[in-house]
Enzyme design. Structure first.
Site, PDB file in Angstrom:
ATOM      1  N   CYS A 101      36.152  38.833  37.186  1.00 38.91           N
ATOM      2  CA  CYS A 101      36.579  39.632  38.345  1.00 38.91           C
ATOM      3  C   CYS A 101      36.846  41.072  37.918  1.00 38.91           C
ATOM      4  CB  CYS A 101      37.818  39.007  38.978  1.00 38.91           C
ATOM      5  SG  CYS A 101      38.454  39.913  40.401  1.00 38.91           S
ATOM      6  N   CYS A 193      42.762  32.178  41.726  1.00 49.38           N
ATOM      7  CA  CYS A 193      43.141  32.563  43.093  1.00 49.38           C
ATOM      8  C   CYS A 193      42.293  31.884  44.150  1.00 49.38           C
ATOM      9  CB  CYS A 193      43.118  34.076  43.261  1.00 49.38           C
ATOM     10  SG  CYS A 193      41.465  34.799  43.256  1.00 49.38           S
TER      11      CYS A 193
END
Ligand SMILES: Cc1ncc(COP(=O)(O)O)c(C=O)c1O
Lengths: 366, 398
Positions: A101, A193
């Site tokens: 990410c 997440c």
């Protein structure tokens, strides 16, 4: 500077933004909406991108009196992070989605967009020091996140600002409380997440499908149990094996290797996990190295893992790492981060692990 | 500050704010039987009569609500429930360009209450045709509970010929609800002449207060209440009336309607200059919705203050942010609760591609808009578009 602050709704990015505002920079708060389906952003999950998190971030921006927007990067996040995560597991590797990410979203998509829109840099609440382009561990070693930032290129790091590197997590919370930010005592987010319930295996099962396969004792070659898909296992894993046949020596058994191709999981004693030699893919170097010139450093092989002294030999598009102390549970797909400097806290470089070998080669320090 | 977002909400008219503030100091529950109660009741009923006169409705048809969202929900769910109970009708005929207050109520009825939905086709301007409505009704007229078609669209400003559409429904005895939130005080509108059975309006889009609106509901149509209680407002909408808001609303509606023709002409001229100016600077910018000079039922075919444009190669979010940083406020269309912009369902229903929908902005003018506002926008828009174009749609795609 005119900067973008990535505001997750947590305490770290809140304080990072506040410090930048107080230092006199023009700060624009951005919350990244990363969940693909509107529904996923509605459930009160533990993930990092719920509506509640966006609202927390917005309230912080209100208090700091800075503009605030939500950027929808769900498509890119799904393609670059979530799909990659699934594909890596399917290939028998253990990816780190936070590294990915940072490489592809925060310091690529967001950074590129910010620059194109006229901003000078991207600010995040990562716990790491960045002085004159040199990435170092946070002073709070327990919360240090330099590991997940180490594969960023010097260009990316040159356009990043991490204001929290000199602070401990406790200090960050105190600073948040001192400014009346309601996120001061918000719990840390730990899990991946996009897997809101924390059930990684269930998530992979849903994406890759369940397929019954054998668990094999690495020493005897006997089938000692069954599993519902090799992709659900990680090297070094001990729990959740549900083996029918106990080990001859009665000692716990661990996953030694995973082969998604023939859907098998091989298990064995803890000692067999001991790794001494690692090959990696193309490295990112933050220091000058010469091809073929071995370099002594400290290597970290997992986000929250132990470190080991090692000798790294850089090659054109790969490295070889000889560990001076054996390490357990090293999985392909994770990142090897090389630290150096007087306090062994300066990030020298990083590369993705491709294969890990049991042979302890040369263990003498150089 | 250059405020070009009057379709989201428009500043309160000084007269409305003053009347409301004055009323805030007065005690009285409009349902109480004593003098203070009667005084409050009098304010409510005078307001009701004044609004009815301004809208061309009868006072007995007006139900005070908390605004457009509640009025839309009450009309759609209330009439559906009532007609289902009396005639076991299940079909809803809806235009796909409705505001979410109608759309989501309809989706909810479909998901939880067995409603069947017939989505009307629209043309590339987002307009519903009489023929399409008739065809949809004729599939099974006896099963239609309600038709809901907005008077004017809040995103692209397209006006529907509601009178003609109501004439299609009348022979079948099917009630027509129209969301006229964007139309009241802007377009020629006479409730009785239009033949609609239910009409939604709200205060904060025309210079009245936030959180106050009206559902005009014909006394021939019954609606099952959403909330139960003291039985106020024909037993359809219980709850102590917000007398100050009702009074502010009444002043707002009257002023808006009285000054309508003049204001509409002024806004249309400003809007035309805005659109021409943008297209002169950015030749590939596309105006979405009905042409600025289109005519519907003798009036404007497009809301006079509405300019909705797509900027090829740009992302609406980026444009909005860059304009905001330069003190110009506008909108990208529908925003969900988290502030994540989705490609507009209105543009998609009109047949626009996702990129075009994502790359669009709505500028909406209102009673406080000036030439200087348009000048400011035209001055900064070329550089903003150029910058947004460089950033491209990079954030949205790979
Ligand atoms: C066409 C339309 N209907 C309904 C609404 C909702 O009205 P309110 O904000 O009063 O609930 C709006 C405003 O957002 C609107 O534009």
């Amino acid at each position: 500077m005119n900067v973008i602050a990535a505001m997750s709704g947590g305490v770290d990015s809140a304080v990072a933004s506040a410090l930048m505002v107080e230092a006199g920079h023009a700060v624009t708060g951005i919350h990244l909406a990363l969940a693909s389906t509107p529904d996923a952003s509605r459930i009160g999950s533990r993930g990092c991108c719920t509506v509640a998190d966006a609202n927390d971030a917005r309230r912080v921006a209100d208090v700091l009196d800075i503009p605030f927007y939500v950027w929808n990067l769900a498509d890119r996040f799904r393609a670059d992070v979530v799909d990659d995560f699934v594909a890596e597991y399917a290939a028998g590797r253990t990816p780190n989605p936070c590294v990915r990410c940072n490489e592809r979203i925060k310091f690529a998509a967001v950074l590129d967009r910010a620059l194109a829109l006229g901003f000078d840099a991207v600010v995040t609440g990562h716990h790491a020091r960045l002085d004159a382009g040199v990435l170092r561990r946070s002073v709070d070693v327990g919360k240090d996140q330099s590991y997940v930032l180490a594969t960023l290129t010097d260009r990316q790091l040159g356009l990043a600002v991490f204001p929290l590197g000199e602070m401990t997590k406790d200090q960050v919370r105190q600073e948040a409380a001192r400014r009346g930010l309601l996120v001061a005592d918000k719990p840390d987010s730990h899990d991946i997440c996009f897997i809101a319930d924390g059930d990684t295996r269930g998530f992979l099962g849903k994406h890759l499908g369940a397929r019954i396969g054998d668990v094999i004792d690495d020493q005897t070659g006997h089938v000692v149990g069954q599993h519902h898909g090799a992709h659900g296992f990680t090297v070094g894993q001990r729990r959740g094996l549900s083996l029918g046949v106990p080990a001859a020596d009665g000692k716990p058994r661990y996953v030694l290797s995973v082969s998604v191709a023939d859907n098998t999981v091989r298990v064995g004693p803890g000692e067999a996990l001991e790794i001494g030699f690692i090959r990696t893919g193309a490295p990112v170097w933050h220091t000058d190295v010469a091809v073929g010139e071995p370099l002594d450093c400290i290597v970290q092989l997992r986000a929250h893992g132990m470190t080991s002294p090692a000798t790294v030999t850089p090659y054109e598009h790969r490295t070889e790492i000889a560990l001076h102390r054996g390490q357990r549970g090293i999985a392909a797909g994770q990142t090897a981060v090389f630290y150096g400097g007087a306090d062994a806290d300066v990030v020298l470089g990083a590369a993705r692990i491709e294969t890990a070998d049991r042979v302890l080669t040369d263990t003498s320090p150089r | 500050m250059t405020y070009l977002d009057h379709a989201a909400t428009t500043p309160m008219l000084p007269g409305a704010a003053e009347a409301m503030a004055q009323q805030l100091g007065a005690v009285g529950n409009a349902s109480s039987l004593h003098a203070s109660g009667r005084a409050a009741r009098r304010v409510v009923e005078e307001s009701r009569e004044a609004i009815a006169a301004a809208l061309g409705a009868r006072p007995s048809e007006l139900i005070f609500t908390s605004g457009g969202t509640e009025s839309d929900n009450l009309a759609v769910k209330g009439i559906f429930w009532s007609r289902r109970e009396s005639d076991s009708r299940r079909r809803l005929i809806i235009s796909p360009t409705e505001h979410h207050a109608v759309l989501d109520a309809v989706e909810w009825l479909h998901k939880h209450e067995g409603a069947q939905v017939c989505w009307l086709p629209t043309d590339s301007h987002g307009r519903v045709s009489v023929d399409a409505l008739l065809a949809c009704i004729e599939e099974d007229p006896d099963d239609v509970a309600l038709v809901s078609i907005m008077w004017a669209n809040n995103e692209v400003g397209t006006v529907n010929d509601i009178t003609a559409l109501a004439q299609v429904c009348t022979p079948f005895g099917i009630p027509l609800h129209t969301d006229a939130v964007q139309a009241v005080g802007i377009l020629p509108l006479d409730v009785t002449a239009s033949g609609v059975d239910a009409l939604t309006m709200t205060g904060h889009k025309l210079g009245g207060p936030y959180g106050a609106g009206v559902l005009m509901l014909s006394t021939d149509v019954s609606a099952t209440p959403l909330s139960h209680g003291g039985g106020q407002e024909r037993d359809v909408r219980s709850g102590t009336l917000d007398t100050p808001a009702v009074r502010g609303l009444s002043v707002g509606v009257q002023e808006a309607v009285v000054g309508r023709t003049e204001r509409a002409a002024r806004l249309a001229a400003l809007r035309d200059r805005l659109v021409d100016g943008i297209q002169a600077e950015i030749p590939d910018a596309v105006l979405n919705g009905s042409p600025v000079d289109s005519v519907v039922a003798g009036g404007p075919g497009r809301l006079p203050g509405n300019a909705h444009l797509s900027f090829p190669g740009c992302e609406g979010d980026a444009l909005l942010m860059l304009l905001d940083a330069r003190g110009i406020e506008c909108s990208t269309g529908s925003a969900c609760s988290a502030g994540v912009s989705q490609p507009s369902h209105v543009l998609l229903a009109m047949g626009a591609e996702v990129e075009r929908a994502r790359g669009s902005l709505r500028f909406s003018l209102g009673h406080t808009s000036t030439e200087a506002d348009v000048d400011h926008l035209l001055e900064v828009i070329p550089a903003v578009v150029e910058r947004a174009r460089r950033a491209g749609l990079s954030g949205a795609r790979r």
